[in-house]
Enzyme design. Structure first.
Site, mmCIF file in Angstrom:
data_model
loop_
_atom_site.group_PDB
_atom_site.id
_atom_site.type_symbol
_atom_site.label_atom_id
_atom_site.label_comp_id
_atom_site.label_asym_id
_atom_site.label_seq_id
_atom_site.Cartn_x
_atom_site.Cartn_y
_atom_site.Cartn_z
ATOM 1 N N ASP A 1 0.935 -1.186 -0.250
ATOM 2 C CA ASP A 1 -0.138 -0.042 0.091
ATOM 3 C C ASP A 1 1.194 0.912 -0.172
ATOM 4 O OD1 ASP A 1 -2.660 -1.001 -0.434
ATOM 5 O OD2 ASP A 1 -2.275 -1.754 2.327
ATOM 6 N N ARG B 1 11.772 -1.641 12.399
ATOM 7 C CA ARG B 1 11.875 -1.857 10.809
ATOM 8 C C ARG B 1 12.965 -3.066 10.910
ATOM 9 N NH1 ARG B 1 9.370 -2.377 6.487
ATOM 10 N NH2 ARG B 1 7.807 0.148 6.142
ATOM 11 N N GLY C 1 -1.298 3.323 4.359
ATOM 12 C CA GLY C 1 -0.163 2.872 5.080
ATOM 13 C C GLY C 1 1.412 3.319 4.675
#
Length: 451
Positions: A154, A259, A413
């Site tokens: 997204d 991340r 997103g």
């Protein structure tokens, strides 16, 4: 193709609207690149399968006459060239970092062969950093392409859509810093799902399936889609289809800070941690309810139509499209459509963690997720979100504010941080996307037990 049919002494009707390629069929020896014994022609068509899935099918028409085959081949090619919406040339962006780093594999193994079969020329950019697609779109010769395709999640799709629309404003001579009445994107955008949630792909195709997405592009199925602009009082921040402020944004902000974790683990961790630290945001919401038709209300009258609510909110969602996904098969905003010129404003007031979880669980079922006393929904044209800055000891405890004092926003997103008031406007049918209308999709029976 997934299936092959030989027609021998039997009648079958082939509708040309379902055909996307025709080839001469030859028998060749191993290693032979050209020539060979002519056996007939092969027609490739698009088949509708169950649950909104599309697949390709090869039909072999046997004929040993070179003249007959060449004549039919030319005639069928002329018919195929007459379908105006079908692209002949595409600019493709592949995000190799999406989800499980599957995007490159998905494109070259599942999508590129279909584009080649349909005689679509492609120019492929494998993105190397965030904002790479945006910088390419600002500079590339867009007029050389019939469409743009994004292979990714997204966030990647949002960046490409934003880049396409930004480029349209620059080409139209508009001030890209502040755009009140944007012009349409010059070419359609195709979405090949290769991310985690894939909201746009689910909304356009009813399924996360790369071959289905590719065939919608090949067949030229196009839908005009509404787009939002997100602006401060002084500048345009970005174009997008949906946004969340509060819980949905803080979950994304926390996931982005981790991340280093695998994608699914990162998102699960961020969801659970944000839920454990559940707290409301104090802000003021101003909104202009949908006027039908909008043209009948001039600017002076519209000022009198604005409504205002103030308080502590766990989450605020602003969505111009239904936002279907596996976790919300009916959509995060099931009462809106792709192109009805309105946005759904969904406001979740402060409540207990238990009640909030009940609300979230409803998204995974057929029950009405808005049927709670603390949830309010509005159909709107514009929204202004003005956060109230915390002061005192509460400010230090807040997980919402960044070091710069910016609040996180989840836009399609993608994480955006902004300190001041954000003004969201819907712009009807601002971009064409390859896909079908949500109402034409088979209703999904998917349920999710992840909450």
């Amino acid at each position: 193709g997934d299936s092959s049919v030989a027609l021998q002494a039997q009648e079958e009707i082939i509708e040309m609207k379902d055909v996307f390629s025709v080839k001469l069929k030859r028998r060749r020896f191993a290693g032979q690149q050209k020539g060979g014994t002519l056996l007939g022609i092969t027609i490739f068509k698009c088949l509708n399968k169950e649950e909104n899935k599309l697949t390709d099918c090869a039909i072999h028409l046997n004929n040993l006459s070179e003249d007959h085959c060449q004549s039919w081949f030319r005639h069928l090619k002329e018919i195929l060239n007459g379908f105006q919406n079908r692209p002949k040339s595409l600019k493709v962006f592949v995000n190799p970092s999406s989800h499980k780093r599957e995007a490159t594999n998905i494109y070259y193994e599942k999508v590129a062969p279909l584009f080649k079969l349909a005689d679509i020329k492609t120019d492929v950019t494998v993105t190397e950093y965030e904002g790479h697609a945006l910088s390419v779109l600002k500079e590339c010769e867009l007029q050389a392409f019939d469409g743009v395709v994004c292979v990714g999640g997204d966030g990647s799709v949002s960046e490409v859509a934003h880049g396409l629309l930004l480029r349209a404003q620059i080409d139209a001579g508009k001030d890209a810093e502040y755009v009140s009445k944007p012009v349409r994107a010059p070419v359609p955008l195709g979405v090949i799902p290769a991310g985690t949630t894939n909201i746009l792909a689910h909304t356009l195709y009813g399924i996360k399936h790369a071959v289905t997405a590719a065939l919608h592009i090949v067949m030229g199925h196009i839908q005009a889609v509404d787009v939002c602009t997100f602006s401060t009082p002084s500048k345009l921040l970005r174009f997008g289809f949906s946004a969340m402020f509060g819980f949905g944004a803080r979950t994304l902000a926390l996931a982005e800070r981790h991340r280093w974790m695998p994608s699914s683990q990162r998102k699960d961790f961020a969801f659970i941690k944000t839920l454990a630290d559940l707290r409301p945001e104090e802000c003021e919401l101003s909104f202009l309810p949908l006027q039908i038709p909008p043209e009948d209300i001039d600017e002076k009258d519209s000022k009198d139509q604005w409504q205002k609510i103030q308080g502590h909110f766990l989450n605020v969602s602003i969505m111009a499209i239904p936002c279907l996904c596996s976790m919300a098969p009916r959509g995060l905003a099931p009462n809106t459509r792709l192109n009805n010129g309105s946005m759904a404003l969904i406001v979740v007031q402060n409540t207990s963690r238990t009640e909030f979880i009940k609300h979230l669980k409803r998204y995974t079922t057929a029950k009405n997720q808005f049927n709670f006393p603390f949830v309010e929904t509005y159909t709107v044209q514009e929204v202004k979100v003005q956060p109230r800055l915390k002061s005192g000891p509460d400010a230090k405890e807040s997980v919402c504010l960044s070091a710069e004092g910016n609040y996180p926003w989840n836009i399609d997103g993608d994480l955006m941080k902004e300190a001041s008031e954000v003004h969201v406007r819907v712009h009807p049918q601002l971009i064409d996307l390859y896909g079908v209308n949500t109402d034409d999709l088979e209703s999904s029976q998917v349920t999710c037990n992840c909450i």
